[in-house]
Motif scaffolding. Sequence first.
Motif, PDB file in Angstrom:
ATOM      1  N   PHE A  18       0.531  -1.267  -0.295  1.00 58.87           N
ATOM      2  CA  PHE A  18      -0.271  -0.054  -0.185  1.00 58.87           C
ATOM      3  C   PHE A  18       0.748   1.172  -0.256  1.00 58.87           C
ATOM      4  O   PHE A  18       1.564   0.841   0.978  1.00 58.87           O
ATOM      5  N   SER A  19       0.666   2.056  -0.401  1.00 58.97           N
ATOM      6  CA  SER A  19       0.861   3.908  -0.750  1.00 58.97           C
ATOM      7  C   SER A  19       0.794   4.790   0.259  1.00 58.97           C
ATOM      8  O   SER A  19       1.413   5.745   0.477  1.00 58.97           O
ATOM      9  N   LYS A  20      -0.382   4.524   0.759  1.00 57.11           N
ATOM     10  CA  LYS A  20      -1.427   5.273   1.227  1.00 57.11           C
ATOM     11  C   LYS A  20      -1.746   4.339   2.783  1.00 57.11           C
ATOM     12  O   LYS A  20      -1.264   3.085   2.773  1.00 57.11           O
ATOM     13  N   THR A  21      -1.459   5.428   3.755  1.00 55.73           N
ATOM     14  CA  THR A  21      -2.139   5.249   5.489  1.00 55.73           C
ATOM     15  C   THR A  21      -4.092   4.749   4.551  1.00 55.73           C
ATOM     16  O   THR A  21      -4.756   4.506   4.482  1.00 55.73           O
ATOM     17  N   ILE A  22      -3.574   2.825   5.890  1.00 56.92           N
ATOM     18  CA  ILE A  22      -4.950   2.363   5.259  1.00 56.92           C
ATOM     19  C   ILE A  22      -6.004   2.529   6.711  1.00 56.92           C
ATOM     20  O   ILE A  22      -5.254   1.877   8.216  1.00 56.92           O
ATOM     21  N   SER A  23      -7.374   3.673   6.518  1.00 60.55           N
ATOM     22  CA  SER A  23      -7.502   3.605   7.851  1.00 60.55           C
ATOM     23  C   SER A  23      -8.653   1.969   8.558  1.00 60.55           C
ATOM     24  O   SER A  23      -8.899   1.404   7.379  1.00 60.55           O
ATOM     25  N   SER A  24      -9.100   1.868   9.709  1.00 58.70           N
ATOM     26  CA  SER A  24     -10.095   1.547  10.560  1.00 58.70           C
ATOM     27  C   SER A  24     -11.418   0.671   9.268  1.00 58.70           C
ATOM     28  O   SER A  24     -11.237  -0.427   9.246  1.00 58.70           O
ATOM     29  N   GLU A  25     -11.939   1.933   9.029  1.00 62.31           N
ATOM     30  CA  GLU A  25     -13.303   1.940   8.093  1.00 62.31           C
ATOM     31  C   GLU A  25     -12.642   1.239   6.766  1.00 62.31           C
ATOM     32  O   GLU A  25     -13.498   0.938   5.970  1.00 62.31           O
ATOM     33  N   GLU A  26     -11.962   2.058   6.181  1.00 53.19           N
ATOM     34  CA  GLU A  26     -10.923   1.098   4.839  1.00 53.19           C
ATOM     35  C   GLU A  26     -10.812  -0.239   4.640  1.00 53.19           C
ATOM     36  O   GLU A  26     -10.974  -0.624   3.979  1.00 53.19           O
ATOM     37  N   CYS A  27      -9.870  -0.696   5.882  1.00 56.27           N
ATOM     38  CA  CYS A  27      -9.639  -1.992   5.983  1.00 56.27           C
ATOM     39  C   CYS A  27     -11.084  -3.280   6.633  1.00 56.27           C
ATOM     40  O   CYS A  27     -11.017  -4.237   5.955  1.00 56.27           O
ATOM     41  N   GLY A  38      -3.655  -2.688  15.636  1.00 59.37           N
ATOM     42  CA  GLY A  38      -1.860  -2.168  15.988  1.00 59.37           C
ATOM     43  C   GLY A  38      -2.285  -0.682  15.507  1.00 59.37           C
ATOM     44  O   GLY A  38      -1.056  -0.990  14.846  1.00 59.37           O
ATOM     45  N   GLY A  39      -2.920  -0.444  14.670  1.00 60.84           N
ATOM     46  CA  GLY A  39      -3.093   0.731  13.829  1.00 60.84           C
ATOM     47  C   GLY A  39      -2.337   0.085  11.983  1.00 60.84           C
ATOM     48  O   GLY A  39      -2.317   0.532  11.448  1.00 60.84           O
ATOM     49  N   GLU A  40      -2.313  -1.504  11.888  1.00 65.29           N
ATOM     50  CA  GLU A  40      -2.568  -1.700  10.701  1.00 65.29           C
ATOM     51  C   GLU A  40      -3.866  -2.676   9.955  1.00 65.29           C
ATOM     52  O   GLU A  40      -3.719  -3.425  11.240  1.00 65.29           O
ATOM     53  N   CYS A  41      -3.596  -2.238   8.998  1.00 65.11           N
ATOM     54  CA  CYS A  41      -4.451  -3.497   8.255  1.00 65.11           C
ATOM     55  C   CYS A  41      -3.652  -4.614   7.852  1.00 65.11           C
ATOM     56  O   CYS A  41      -3.332  -4.460   6.565  1.00 65.11           O
ATOM     57  N   ILE A  42      -4.045  -5.905   8.594  1.00 62.12           N
ATOM     58  CA  ILE A  42      -3.590  -6.625   8.024  1.00 62.12           C
ATOM     59  C   ILE A  42      -4.764  -8.174   7.245  1.00 62.12           C
ATOM     60  O   ILE A  42      -5.378  -8.328   7.652  1.00 62.12           O
ATOM     61  N   ASN A  43      -3.607  -8.288   5.997  1.00 59.91           N
ATOM     62  CA  ASN A  43      -4.335  -9.102   5.945  1.00 59.91           C
ATOM     63  C   ASN A  43      -3.828 -10.616   5.763  1.00 59.91           C
ATOM     64  O   ASN A  43      -3.007 -11.553   6.236  1.00 59.91           O
ATOM     65  N   TYR A  44      -4.599 -11.414   5.956  1.00 63.12           N
ATOM     66  CA  TYR A  44      -4.581 -12.588   5.784  1.00 63.12           C
ATOM     67  C   TYR A  44      -5.328 -13.743   5.518  1.00 63.12           C
ATOM     68  O   TYR A  44      -6.752 -13.710   4.910  1.00 63.12           O
ATOM     69  N   SER A 100      -0.729  -3.476   5.505  1.00 70.29           N
ATOM     70  CA  SER A 100      -0.300  -1.908   5.367  1.00 70.29           C
ATOM     71  C   SER A 100       0.385  -1.537   5.778  1.00 70.29           C
ATOM     72  O   SER A 100       1.627  -2.676   6.813  1.00 70.29           O
ATOM     73  N   LEU A 101       1.568  -0.627   5.733  1.00 73.04           N
ATOM     74  CA  LEU A 101       2.694   0.292   6.070  1.00 73.04           C
ATOM     75  C   LEU A 101       2.274   1.462   7.014  1.00 73.04           C
ATOM     76  O   LEU A 101       2.952   2.344   6.673  1.00 73.04           O
ATOM     77  N   GLN A 115      13.457  -5.410  13.060  1.00 69.48           N
ATOM     78  CA  GLN A 115      12.481  -4.711  13.134  1.00 69.48           C
ATOM     79  C   GLN A 115      11.889  -5.666  14.174  1.00 69.48           C
ATOM     80  O   GLN A 115      11.111  -6.009  15.284  1.00 69.48           O
ATOM     81  N   ALA A 116      11.835  -7.056  13.427  1.00 65.43           N
ATOM     82  CA  ALA A 116      11.318  -8.365  14.311  1.00 65.43           C
ATOM     83  C   ALA A 116      11.878  -8.700  15.365  1.00 65.43           C
ATOM     84  O   ALA A 116      11.281  -9.338  16.687  1.00 65.43           O
ATOM     85  N   ALA A 117      12.889  -8.065  16.416  1.00 67.71           N
ATOM     86  CA  ALA A 117      13.786  -7.702  17.401  1.00 67.71           C
ATOM     87  C   ALA A 117      13.144  -7.166  18.597  1.00 67.71           C
ATOM     88  O   ALA A 117      13.849  -7.333  19.127  1.00 67.71           O
ATOM     89  N   THR A 118      12.222  -6.332  18.101  1.00 70.35           N
ATOM     90  CA  THR A 118      12.362  -4.648  18.942  1.00 70.35           C
ATOM     91  C   THR A 118      10.505  -5.412  19.650  1.00 70.35           C
ATOM     92  O   THR A 118       9.721  -6.476  19.274  1.00 70.35           O
ATOM     93  N   LYS A 119      10.945  -4.759  20.597  1.00 69.93           N
ATOM     94  CA  LYS A 119       9.516  -4.892  21.162  1.00 69.93           C
ATOM     95  C   LYS A 119       8.536  -4.553  21.128  1.00 69.93           C
ATOM     96  O   LYS A 119       7.165  -5.205  21.300  1.00 69.93           O
ATOM     97  N   GLU A 120       8.262  -3.233  20.428  1.00 66.60           N
ATOM     98  CA  GLU A 120       7.453  -2.704  19.405  1.00 66.60           C
ATOM     99  C   GLU A 120       6.765  -3.456  18.822  1.00 66.60           C
ATOM    100  O   GLU A 120       5.669  -3.118  18.319  1.00 66.60           O
ATOM    101  N   TYR A 121       7.867  -4.523  17.998  1.00 64.41           N
ATOM    102  CA  TYR A 121       6.960  -5.359  16.979  1.00 64.41           C
ATOM    103  C   TYR A 121       6.355  -6.762  17.639  1.00 64.41           C
ATOM    104  O   TYR A 121       5.204  -7.364  17.102  1.00 64.41           O
ATOM    105  N   VAL A 122       7.090  -7.309  18.769  1.00 59.88           N
ATOM    106  CA  VAL A 122       6.354  -8.010  19.638  1.00 59.88           C
ATOM    107  C   VAL A 122       4.946  -7.347  20.255  1.00 59.88           C
ATOM    108  O   VAL A 122       3.814  -8.359  20.513  1.00 59.88           O
ATOM    109  N   GLU A 123       4.861  -6.436  20.504  1.00 59.66           N
ATOM    110  CA  GLU A 123       4.308  -5.553  20.829  1.00 59.66           C
ATOM    111  C   GLU A 123       2.248  -5.560  19.640  1.00 59.66           C
ATOM    112  O   GLU A 123       1.092  -6.200  20.258  1.00 59.66           O
ATOM    113  N   PHE A 124       2.878  -5.612  18.592  1.00 58.54           N
ATOM    114  CA  PHE A 124       1.760  -5.516  17.113  1.00 58.54           C
ATOM    115  C   PHE A 124       1.492  -6.672  16.962  1.00 58.54           C
ATOM    116  O   PHE A 124       0.451  -6.342  17.616  1.00 58.54           O
TER     117      PHE A 124
END
Length: 260
Positions: A18-27, A38-44, A100-101, A115-124
């Motif tokens: 994605f090249s733009k921010t994806i909101s919760s509603e758009e997601c 966690g503020g991200e629109c996750i595809n699964y 999203s990013l 990035q995967a080793a950061t606490k921020e990512y574990v919390e996400f």
Amino acid sequence: MLKNILVMVLFFSTSFLFSKTISSEECQQKEDAFIYAGGECINYAMFEGDDNDKLIIIVHGTWDEGSNVLGRYAPFAENVNMSTDLTTIAVALPGYSSSSLNKLKSIGSKEYNHQAATKEYVEFLEKLVIALKNKYESEEITLIGHSAGAMMSASLAGLNNTLLNNVVLVAGRYERPDYANEKHLLAIDVLDKMNKSTKFVMTYGTNDKISKPSVTKDFYKKMKSQGLDVKLVEVKDAAHIDLDMTDKNVEAISALFEEE
């Protein structure tokens, strides 16, 4: 060889970011399977079992940013679903497939390493697991992580020691590397907080050059010394890539539920 090349070409050529921010509603309005966490629109990709009381979530490792990981992990999730009869989900972390990013950097970013080793990512990851658990009204969560996904999953098992019932760690990293600082969170940092009621499986390949067998076996011993319920699985001649998808590892996953 040609088959492998064709698979990799398909894998990378079908990906985009994605090249733009994806909101919760758009997601929520997107056609495919998405969840906002966690503020991200996750595809699964989801493969449903008889009920959703027990939910299996698969977390991939590091690929080049923008890779279509669901192209690779959806068939794996389907295989686990068929082997266990349980609802199984493969997630695409931020910056992969159509995730999203918005806030986070990709774990495959060339600009922002580790990035995967950061606490921020574990919390996400914690927020993502909770969001999926709530969406499917699941009682029990099994988390399967490969490589960087295993590293984050092991850290999460200590960060929130009541969230996960089973944790399958495949070819991860669990000790603090030289680059680690106060922003990073590794399993060794929260080993003493891991729940003794949680079942762990640690899988390694004897031909893994990225996460060498000694990495898994050494941390397995530390987990055992803490009184944790952990099983060690060896896959002979297996390399790092697709180690989580081997028959031996899938059998170990299925065995978690046969023992109940």
